[in-house]
Scaffold this motif. Structure first.
Motif, mmCIF file in Angstrom:
data_model
loop_
_atom_site.group_PDB
_atom_site.id
_atom_site.type_symbol
_atom_site.label_atom_id
_atom_site.label_comp_id
_atom_site.label_asym_id
_atom_site.label_seq_id
_atom_site.Cartn_x
_atom_site.Cartn_y
_atom_site.Cartn_z
ATOM 1 N N ASN A 1 -55.109 -2.503 -37.012
ATOM 2 C CA ASN A 1 -53.957 -2.190 -36.156
ATOM 3 C C ASN A 1 -52.756 -3.056 -36.523
ATOM 4 O O ASN A 1 -52.855 -4.282 -36.644
ATOM 5 N N GLY A 2 -51.626 -2.401 -36.710
ATOM 6 C CA GLY A 2 -50.410 -3.071 -37.147
ATOM 7 C C GLY A 2 -50.264 -3.094 -38.653
ATOM 8 O O GLY A 2 -49.186 -3.368 -39.182
ATOM 9 N N ALA B 1 -63.855 15.771 -37.567
ATOM 10 C CA ALA B 1 -63.155 16.236 -36.365
ATOM 11 C C ALA B 1 -62.681 15.063 -35.525
ATOM 12 O O ALA B 1 -61.557 15.066 -34.992
ATOM 13 N N LYS B 2 -63.515 14.034 -35.390
ATOM 14 C CA LYS B 2 -63.139 12.851 -34.611
ATOM 15 C C LYS B 2 -62.025 12.078 -35.311
ATOM 16 O O LYS B 2 -61.110 11.548 -34.666
ATOM 17 N N GLU C 1 -53.562 11.711 -32.382
ATOM 18 C CA GLU C 1 -53.199 11.051 -31.124
ATOM 19 C C GLU C 1 -52.743 9.606 -31.325
ATOM 20 O O GLU C 1 -52.138 9.012 -30.436
ATOM 21 N N ARG C 2 -53.059 9.041 -32.490
ATOM 22 C CA ARG C 2 -52.739 7.640 -32.763
ATOM 23 C C ARG C 2 -53.342 6.716 -31.705
ATOM 24 O O ARG C 2 -52.708 5.744 -31.262
ATOM 25 N N GLU C 3 -54.562 7.034 -31.317
ATOM 26 C CA GLU C 3 -55.327 6.187 -30.422
ATOM 27 C C GLU C 3 -56.806 6.405 -30.681
ATOM 28 O O GLU C 3 -57.206 7.452 -31.214
ATOM 29 N N SER D 1 -54.276 2.168 -28.182
ATOM 30 C CA SER D 1 -53.165 2.678 -28.986
ATOM 31 C C SER D 1 -53.178 2.054 -30.378
ATOM 32 O O SER D 1 -53.526 0.880 -30.547
ATOM 33 N N LEU D 2 -52.778 2.847 -31.343
ATOM 34 C CA LEU D 2 -52.771 2.406 -32.737
ATOM 35 C C LEU D 2 -51.370 2.473 -33.327
ATOM 36 O O LEU D 2 -50.646 3.459 -33.136
#
Length: 431
Positions: free
Chosen positions: A206-207, A224-225, A232-234, A245-246
């Motif tokens: 992340n980041g 799919a996942k 969704e960026r999460e 959140s990502l």
């Protein structure tokens, strides 16, 4: 003013404001002919496709940028194949020109992982720098061993995320049963053996940047996942309903043809389009032979201990063999070869036998010629083959390099076939 950043204008002009801007950024314009400027800015707007290579050859330099009319974008591919690093459309946009020149300056800096001497490799790094300044997903494709992970690291180093983590995961090396947990993480009690909360690779990156290596080997159900996380960026850890959140740059890499995998039902089409935002294809080492010796010297410097051992180098015969070998294992095979040669060497100069490479010789001519005349013919045919290989089998570029017409080249190739030489086999199917 640094002389290495001199720019020669060929059949073009730059506005007064543009010239001032170039000077402010450390570039110097030459309006009179120079033998070897840092860059030639060549106007090809009045050039036919078949004359592009010849026109560019008239203005040699380490860097060449083509200028094209907006209606001539079909010439862009021809110019890139002929070795220019990039192209711009007329009229020149000063800010775009400065941005392009700064990317070229970056190529001149020594990089710890990427060696790019050939035109095609320098073009690739120019595209990689373009990708680096965005947050778009990048898809790296190429044969095994071509250096996809080093290129992913190069993109990360030249991005605004350089000080954040770079995390890599090989999707083919991890059992399907635990790949989901490693990617997305889990909470305590999510499954048997989950005794602690564990962040996944997405959270760890992340980041920063996450490299999904060998993405083509990911199980279809897990795809799919992954698609949902990218959309969704999460991410949710296994056993949890809490979304995290990502802020992340995703790079995927594969040695498979993902379009074919989609057609065969082995890869989700929607995931492919989500990944294929900025595709970068790495050329096999055998098709960029100008890179071979610089990469070999790089590995020699890495693995040879100059502090405790006498300096070593490649003999002329060893250098020739390195250049002529097909390198089906690409950079990884070359690296292993250099390591082996350092172990086996018996003197300062690394010899052919110490490389441990099986040599593929040009078939002997089925001719009555002997002695000096036969040797000259053999050398001429070998030189033609080497040049064809250098230009990936392209007859027009080969003919230009050899200083002959394409018709004369076809005649030479016909002669070689008459002498029993299988052109396609000798070129490794390039021609």
């Amino acid at each position: 003013m640094k002389q290495q950043y001199s720019i020669q204008l060929v059949d073009t002009q730059i506005s007064e404001d543009g010239a001032t801007l170039l000077l402010e950024h450390g570039f110097q314009l030459w309006n009179t002919p120079q033998t070897q400027p840092w860059l030639n800015l060549v106007n090809l707007s009045d050039c036919e496709p078949e004359h592009v290579a010849q026109r560019l050859a008239m203005y040699p330099s380490n860097n060449q940028i083509a200028l094209l009319d907006p209606e001539q974008t079909e010439l862009a591919g021809v110019a890139m194949q002929s070795g220019v690093q990039d192209y711009l459309l007329l009229p020149i946009d000063n800010l775009q020109l400065i941005s392009l020149l700064n990317r070229l300056k970056t190529l001149d800096k020594t990089d710890s992982e990427i060696i790019a001497s050939s035109a095609v490799s320098r073009q690739l790094l120019m595209l990689a720098q373009r990708a680096a300044v965005t947050n778009a997903t990048v898809l790296l494709t190429g044969e095994s061993g071509t250096g996809k992970e080093p290129l992913a690291r190069y993109i990360h180093r030249h991005s605004s995320r350089v000080d954040a983590p770079f995390i890599s995961i090989n999707c083919a090396a991890i059992p399907e049963s635990i790949l989901e947990s490693i990617l997305f993480g889990h909470v305590k009690g999510a499954f048997t053996g989950a005794v602690n909360d564990q962040p996944g690779k997405f959270e760890q990156a992340n980041g920063g940047t996450l490299l999904l290596d060998e993405i083509g080997e990911m199980p279809i159900l897990l795809q799919a996942k992954l698609l949902r996380v990218l959309q969704e960026r999460e991410v949710e850890r296994l056993g949890s309903h809490k979304s995290i959140s990502l802020d992340i740059r995703v790079i995927a890499s594969t040695n498979k043809d993902l379009r074919l995998a989609v057609d065969n039902g082995e890869f989700r089409q929607d995931l492919f389009y989500r990944l294929d935002v900025l595709p970068l294809k790495i050329t096999p080492l055998r098709q960029r032979r100008e890179d071979i010796l610089p990469i070999a010297e790089h590995f020699l410097a890495i693995y040879h201990n100059n502090n405790t051992e006498q300096a070593c180098y490649f003999s002329d015969q060893a250098r020739n063999l390195l250049l002529s070998h097909d390198w089906s294992g690409n950079v990884r095979e070359l690296e292993n070869t250099i390591q082996r040669a350092l172990v086996m060497r018996r003197g300062q100069a690394i010899q052919v036998a110490e490389l441990g490479i099986e040599q593929a010789q040009l078939p002997q001519l089925a001719t009555q010629e002997s002695g000096l005349k036969g040797s000259k013919r053999q050398a001429e045919f070998q030189y033609i083959l080497d040049t064809l290989k250098r230009f990936n089998g392209q007859r027009n570029l080969t003919a230009d390099s050899l200083g002959m017409t394409t018709r004369a080249l076809r005649y030479k190739l016909a002669q070689m076939r008459e002498q029993g030489i299988d052109i396609e086999l000798a070129l490794g199917k390039v021609a």
